[in-house]
Design a protein around this motif. Structure first.
Motif, short mmCIF file in Angstrom:
data_model
loop_
_atom_site.label_atom_id
_atom_site.label_comp_id
_atom_site.label_asym_id
_atom_site.label_seq_id
_atom_site.Cartn_x
_atom_site.Cartn_y
_atom_site.Cartn_z
N LEU A 79 73.46 47.42 71.89
CA LEU A 79 72.18 46.74 71.73
C LEU A 79 72.47 45.32 71.30
O LEU A 79 73.13 45.09 70.28
N HIS A 80 71.97 44.35 72.07
CA HIS A 80 72.29 42.95 71.81
C HIS A 80 71.22 42.29 70.94
O HIS A 80 70.02 42.53 71.12
N ASP A 81 71.70 41.47 70.02
CA ASP A 81 70.83 40.72 69.14
C ASP A 81 71.00 39.23 69.44
O ASP A 81 72.12 38.77 69.68
N SER A 82 69.90 38.49 69.42
CA SER A 82 69.95 37.07 69.78
C SER A 82 70.84 36.26 68.85
O SER A 82 71.37 35.21 69.23
N SER A 83 71.05 36.74 67.62
CA SER A 83 71.89 36.02 66.67
C SER A 83 73.33 36.52 66.68
O SER A 83 74.16 36.07 65.89
N GLY A 84 73.64 37.46 67.57
CA GLY A 84 74.99 37.96 67.69
C GLY A 84 75.29 39.20 66.88
O GLY A 84 76.42 39.70 66.90
N GLU A 85 74.30 39.72 66.16
CA GLU A 85 74.51 40.92 65.34
C GLU A 85 74.31 42.17 66.19
O GLU A 85 73.42 43.00 65.94
N ASP A 86 75.16 42.31 67.20
CA ASP A 86 75.06 43.43 68.13
C ASP A 86 75.38 44.76 67.44
O ASP A 86 76.08 44.80 66.42
N ILE A 87 74.86 45.82 68.02
CA ILE A 87 75.13 47.18 67.55
C ILE A 87 75.71 47.98 68.71
O ILE A 87 75.13 48.06 69.80
N ARG A 139 83.49 40.36 64.46
CA ARG A 139 84.33 41.55 64.55
C ARG A 139 83.46 42.79 64.45
O ARG A 139 82.37 42.74 63.88
N TRP A 140 83.97 43.88 64.99
CA TRP A 140 83.26 45.14 64.83
C TRP A 140 83.59 45.76 63.48
O TRP A 140 84.75 45.81 63.07
N PHE A 141 82.55 46.25 62.82
CA PHE A 141 82.70 46.99 61.57
C PHE A 141 82.07 48.37 61.76
O PHE A 141 80.94 48.47 62.25
N ARG A 142 82.79 49.40 61.35
CA ARG A 142 82.25 50.76 61.47
C ARG A 142 81.27 51.03 60.34
O ARG A 142 81.62 51.00 59.17
N VAL A 143 80.03 51.32 60.72
CA VAL A 143 79.00 51.66 59.74
C VAL A 143 78.82 53.17 59.68
O VAL A 143 78.70 53.75 58.59
N VAL A 144 78.80 53.83 60.84
CA VAL A 144 78.56 55.27 60.91
C VAL A 144 79.64 55.96 61.72
O VAL A 144 80.02 55.50 62.80
N ASP A 145 80.13 57.06 61.19
CA ASP A 145 80.89 58.04 61.96
C ASP A 145 80.49 59.40 61.39
O ASP A 145 80.88 59.76 60.27
N THR A 146 79.71 60.15 62.14
CA THR A 146 79.16 61.41 61.62
C THR A 146 80.23 62.48 61.45
O THR A 146 79.96 63.52 60.84
N ASN A 147 81.44 62.24 61.96
CA ASN A 147 82.52 63.19 61.77
C ASN A 147 83.14 63.11 60.38
O ASN A 147 83.83 64.02 59.95
N LEU A 148 82.86 62.02 59.67
CA LEU A 148 83.46 61.81 58.36
C LEU A 148 82.58 62.40 57.26
O LEU A 148 81.37 62.50 57.40
N ILE A 201 79.03 57.49 66.56
CA ILE A 201 79.47 56.34 65.77
C ILE A 201 78.52 55.18 65.97
O ILE A 201 77.83 55.08 67.00
N LEU A 202 78.48 54.30 64.99
CA LEU A 202 77.72 53.06 65.09
C LEU A 202 78.60 51.94 64.54
O LEU A 202 79.08 52.03 63.40
N LEU A 203 78.82 50.91 65.35
CA LEU A 203 79.56 49.73 64.94
C LEU A 203 78.61 48.54 64.91
O LEU A 203 77.72 48.42 65.75
N GLU A 204 78.84 47.65 63.95
CA GLU A 204 78.00 46.45 63.84
C GLU A 204 78.89 45.21 63.95
O GLU A 204 79.95 45.14 63.32
N ALA A 205 78.44 44.23 64.74
CA ALA A 205 79.17 42.97 64.88
C ALA A 205 78.83 42.05 63.72
O ALA A 205 77.67 41.73 63.49
N LYS A 206 79.87 41.65 62.98
CA LYS A 206 79.67 40.81 61.79
C LYS A 206 80.75 39.74 61.74
O LYS A 206 81.81 39.86 62.37
N THR A 207 80.50 38.70 60.98
CA THR A 207 81.49 37.64 60.81
C THR A 207 82.51 38.04 59.76
O THR A 207 82.28 38.92 58.94
#
Length: 353
Positions: free
Chosen positions: A281-289, A312-321, A347-353
């Motif tokens: 999912l793309h965000d106009s400010s670059g905070e993609d998911i 960079r991608w940061f892992r927010v969710v991994d339901t296996n953990l 899993i859910l990854l978030e794009a962050k600086t």
């Protein structure tokens, strides 16, 4: 009566049970423009309220996506419930339908001036299985209702994860926990209006009873003790994911997704045996998911797309953990070019600086 509730008691909305019955004429035949439904939609006061239809009735008038609405009525999206249940439990051939539902069900609601929020998305409602029972029972267990087990719906699209009912098997209990988290994540990242049932946040069970309305017992009473016991794990995950949705605009768009809003990392939609779906999912400010759902019984090693520039991608969710690693709000850095998604997990990854 409706006006009185709004004006005198400040009720801000109504959900109409089995609302399709209000779309029938005196002879029982369906009406294209039912007068009461139209009057509510056009009323100067009621039209500003939340107006939600359960778009079916006991006579089989199923109007999901076609309930007369005048661009005002929202609907319980029964197709969201069924398609998401089928995909998450691993039914084949559901990948495309799952994608359509999490993207806002444009096939149902992208008509006239309707918006994604007119789809009330849900996996669980007051009728039917609780979320815990959805992953613990293949069959309803309604003997306590006094109707010989003949009451309640038989089409639950549930999966007991390998054993019917309560068990001490740690692997089955872990799988059930993952599946409940998968369902919750799918609901909360979907375009539209999410609805969940009280009690699912602490994994309430009715022991397979899917029609328990007549019981003034622990089957239906809120179990505060269980909530406290599960506050640091199951409840924590549900709470954090809800808050995450509320603070990320990519999950609640006012318009249906365009090709610039989402990238589907899929090149074989017709693969009937594929139960894996990944998308960004793309965000106009670059905070993609980035999201990936694996409904296979085996690991899937997936290529992770490059993040937006200077992020960079940061892992927010991994339901296996296990908790608290299953949800980390600040994100865990170090996601490489691939990710090994565990069986029946997401899993859910978030794009962050």
């Amino acid at each position: 009566m409706l006006l009185c509730r709004v004006v005198e008691y400040h009720v801000d909305g109504f959900r109409f049970d089995l609302a399709s019955v209000l779309c029938r004429g005196t002879d029982g035949a369906p009406l294209n423009a039912p007068p009461l439904i139209k009057a509510i939609a056009k009323d100067a006061i009621l039209s500003r309220c939340k107006i939600i239809a359960e778009p079916w009735d006991c006579g089989g008038l199923y109007l999901v996506g076609s309930f007369p609405n005048w661009d005002r009525w929202a609907e319980w999206n029964g197709k969201f419930r069924d398609d998401v249940r089928k995909f998450i439990k691993g039914d084949c051939g559901m990948k495309g339908s799952f994608a359509t539902r999490v993207a806002g069900s444009a096939d149902l609601y992208k008509v006239n001036k309707r918006k994604p929020y007119h789809s009330v998305n849900f996996v669980i409602a007051h009728d039917g299985f609780m979320l815990y029972d959805l992953v613990s029972y293949n069959f309803k267990h309604n003997d306590a209702n006094g109707e010989g087990g003949n009451d309640g719906c038989n089409d639950n699209f549930s999966w007991n994860c390998g054993f019917e009912g309560e068990t001490n098997d740690s692997s089955i209990k872990a799988l059930r926990s993952r599946q409940m988290k998968n369902f919750h994540l799918a609901l909360m990242i979907s375009q539209g209006t999410p609805m969940m049932l009280m009690g699912d946040e602490y994994a309430h069970t009715r022991y397979g009873n899917n029609n328990s309305y007549g019981h003034d017992t622990a089957l239906n009473h809120f179990q505060w003790g269980l909530l406290e016991a599960r506050r640091s794990n199951h409840f924590r995950f549900f709470q954090k994911v809800i808050k995450f949705r509320r603070t990320r605009r990519v999950f609640s768009r006012e318009t249906f997704l365009s090709k610039n809003d989402v990238t589907w990392h899929e090149d074989n939609w017709n693969n009937h045996d594929s139960n894996f779906l990944a998308f960004t999912l793309h965000d106009s400010s670059g905070e993609d998911i980035y999201l990936a759902f694996n409904a296979h019984a085996f690991f899937v090693k997936v290529s992770v797309p490059p993040p937006p520039a200077k992020r960079r991608w940061f892992r927010v969710v991994d339901t296996n953990l296990e908790s608290p690693d299953d949800f980390v709000i600040e994100g865990v850095p170090g996601t490489g070019k691939t990710y090994n998604v565990a069986p029946y997990s997401s899993i859910l990854l978030e794009a962050k600086t």
